[in-house]
Enzyme design. Structure first.
Site, mmCIF file in Angstrom:
data_model
loop_
_atom_site.group_PDB
_atom_site.id
_atom_site.type_symbol
_atom_site.label_atom_id
_atom_site.label_comp_id
_atom_site.label_asym_id
_atom_site.label_seq_id
_atom_site.Cartn_x
_atom_site.Cartn_y
_atom_site.Cartn_z
ATOM 1 N N ASN A 171 -0.793 0.218 -14.439
ATOM 2 C CA ASN A 171 -1.849 -0.791 -14.411
ATOM 3 C C ASN A 171 -2.782 -0.666 -15.612
ATOM 4 O O ASN A 171 -3.254 0.445 -15.894
ATOM 5 C CB ASN A 171 -2.655 -0.611 -13.110
ATOM 6 C CG ASN A 171 -3.314 -1.881 -12.649
ATOM 7 O OD1 ASN A 171 -3.684 -2.716 -13.457
ATOM 8 N ND2 ASN A 171 -3.479 -2.015 -11.347
ATOM 9 N N VAL A 230 0.826 -1.204 0.000
ATOM 10 C CA VAL A 230 0.000 0.000 0.000
ATOM 11 C C VAL A 230 0.866 1.262 0.000
ATOM 12 O O VAL A 230 1.990 1.277 0.523
ATOM 13 C CB VAL A 230 -0.947 -0.021 1.219
ATOM 14 C CG1 VAL A 230 -0.157 0.105 2.523
ATOM 15 C CG2 VAL A 230 -2.005 1.063 1.122
ATOM 16 N N GLU A 231 0.331 2.331 -0.599
ATOM 17 C CA GLU A 231 1.078 3.583 -0.754
ATOM 18 C C GLU A 231 1.170 4.369 0.558
ATOM 19 O O GLU A 231 0.624 5.468 0.696
ATOM 20 C CB GLU A 231 0.410 4.453 -1.829
ATOM 21 C CG GLU A 231 0.639 3.976 -3.242
ATOM 22 C CD GLU A 231 2.074 4.222 -3.695
ATOM 23 O OE1 GLU A 231 2.380 5.324 -4.149
ATOM 24 O OE2 GLU A 231 2.891 3.301 -3.585
ATOM 25 N N LYS A 255 5.968 0.830 3.897
ATOM 26 C CA LYS A 255 7.028 0.460 2.952
ATOM 27 C C LYS A 255 8.380 0.362 3.663
ATOM 28 O O LYS A 255 9.155 -0.561 3.414
ATOM 29 C CB LYS A 255 7.084 1.468 1.802
ATOM 30 C CG LYS A 255 5.906 1.382 0.837
ATOM 31 C CD LYS A 255 6.060 2.365 -0.309
ATOM 32 C CE LYS A 255 4.856 2.369 -1.222
ATOM 33 N NZ LYS A 255 4.704 1.126 -2.009
ATOM 34 N N SER A 293 3.607 4.669 -6.747
ATOM 35 C CA SER A 293 3.040 5.571 -7.747
ATOM 36 C C SER A 293 3.521 7.004 -7.589
ATOM 37 O O SER A 293 3.268 7.827 -8.466
ATOM 38 C CB SER A 293 1.508 5.538 -7.666
ATOM 39 O OG SER A 293 1.019 4.242 -7.913
ATOM 40 N N HIS A 301 8.405 1.724 -11.751
ATOM 41 C CA HIS A 301 6.959 1.958 -11.732
ATOM 42 C C HIS A 301 6.310 1.403 -12.988
ATOM 43 O O HIS A 301 6.487 1.932 -14.080
ATOM 44 C CB HIS A 301 6.676 3.456 -11.591
ATOM 45 C CG HIS A 301 5.218 3.770 -11.471
ATOM 46 N ND1 HIS A 301 4.675 4.949 -11.909
ATOM 47 C CD2 HIS A 301 4.185 3.047 -10.956
ATOM 48 C CE1 HIS A 301 3.377 4.945 -11.685
ATOM 49 N NE2 HIS A 301 3.062 3.798 -11.109
#
Length: 274
Positions: free
Chosen positions: A102, A48-49, A54, A76, A99
């Site tokens: 999608n 998850v961003e 992270k 992203s 990156h």
């Protein structure tokens, strides 16, 4: 885990070239299987961003990876320089952003974003590998907010988020006007957000709003009310079974942004499109 893989393999468009290749995929989890990453040459993080999550993942990766292993993030828009802070010298040398867009199998752009310590050898390898073996258009991007693709893409999507209300358009009308008729994929705007995940878009948009305070279009990165309502309801798109569109049996429903209720999707007709 295997249930998630099965659901992914059923998705349309298919994430893999052939269903026969599914047997090449082995699933695992970060609690029981992290030590297995010592067996691999390239580790791609796609959690998850959120920077805090992270960094916890990278701490674990640094513990188990073997020296020389490539570690990259599919973020992203989170700055690459923040993610490798505190990691070993070898980790930082072999770390950067890669990156994919999608759906990753189909979209050509492949952004490579170096961190402060990323070696030129690593960048050269990934650039060549992306072009020759993955069939991508490799581009080395600067570590700026949302890099290249999402700085432009989020601007375009956010512009439409505001215009759809101002112009009284439906989401079907926007998708018809921003898809193949202008040379873009049929997922167009709102269907693309459903595939990517509304939560991912919101993280990137909020990051841009905070990260580019002097941008001439700064206000466009502020989320409209209907997006906040969808986030509250967890209508995040394909991952939650509903977003701007919702499938009920064989019927596709679309979200009315005025009533925030689903209704049958409208078929749009024009002599200028199919």
């Amino acid at each position: 885990m295997n249930e998630h893989l099965a659901n992914a393999l059923k998705s349309n468009p298919s994430p893999i070239y052939s269903q026969k290749f599914a047997s090449r995929i082995t699933t695992g989890n970060t609690t029981d299987d992290m030590a297995k990453i010592a067996l691999y040459d390239w580790i791609i993080e796609v959690v998850v961003e959120r920077l805090d999550i992270k960094k916890l993942v990278f701490e674990q990766i640094d513990k188990y990876r073997k020296p020389g292993t490539l570690v990259t993030s599919n973020t992203s828009g989170i700055p690459i320089k923040f993610m490798s802070e505190g990691r070993s010298e070898d980790f930082q040398k072999h770390f950067c952003g890669t990156h994919f867009f999608n759906p990753a199998r189909y979209l050509k752009l492949f952004e490579i974003i170096p961190g402060p310590q990323t070696s030129q050898e690593v960048l050269d390898f990934l650039f060549d590998y992306g072009s020759r073996f993955l069939g991508k258009t490799s581009v080395v991007a600067k570590d700026t907010p949302a890099f290249i693709g999402n700085r432009i893409g989020i601007f375009g999507i956010q512009s439409l988020f505001h215009l759809v209300k101002e112009m009284g358009l439906t989401i079907e009308e926007v998708d018809k006007l921003t898809g193949p008729v202008i040379g873009r994929p049929k997922s167009a705007t709102f269907r693309t957000v459903d595939v990517v995940g509304l939560d991912t878009l919101v993280h990137v948009a909020n990051g841009l709003y905070e990260g580019v305070p002097n941008d001439e279009a700064h206000d466009l990165f502020k989320l409209p009310g209907f997006i906040n309502k969808m986030m509250e309801n967890k209508w995040l798109g394909s991952k939650t079974g509903q977003g701007f569109y919702k499938k009920v049996d064989k019927d596709i429903l679309s979200l009315d942004l005025d009533t925030m209720e689903y209704r049958p999707a409208k078929k749009l007709r024009s002599p200028h499109w199919n």
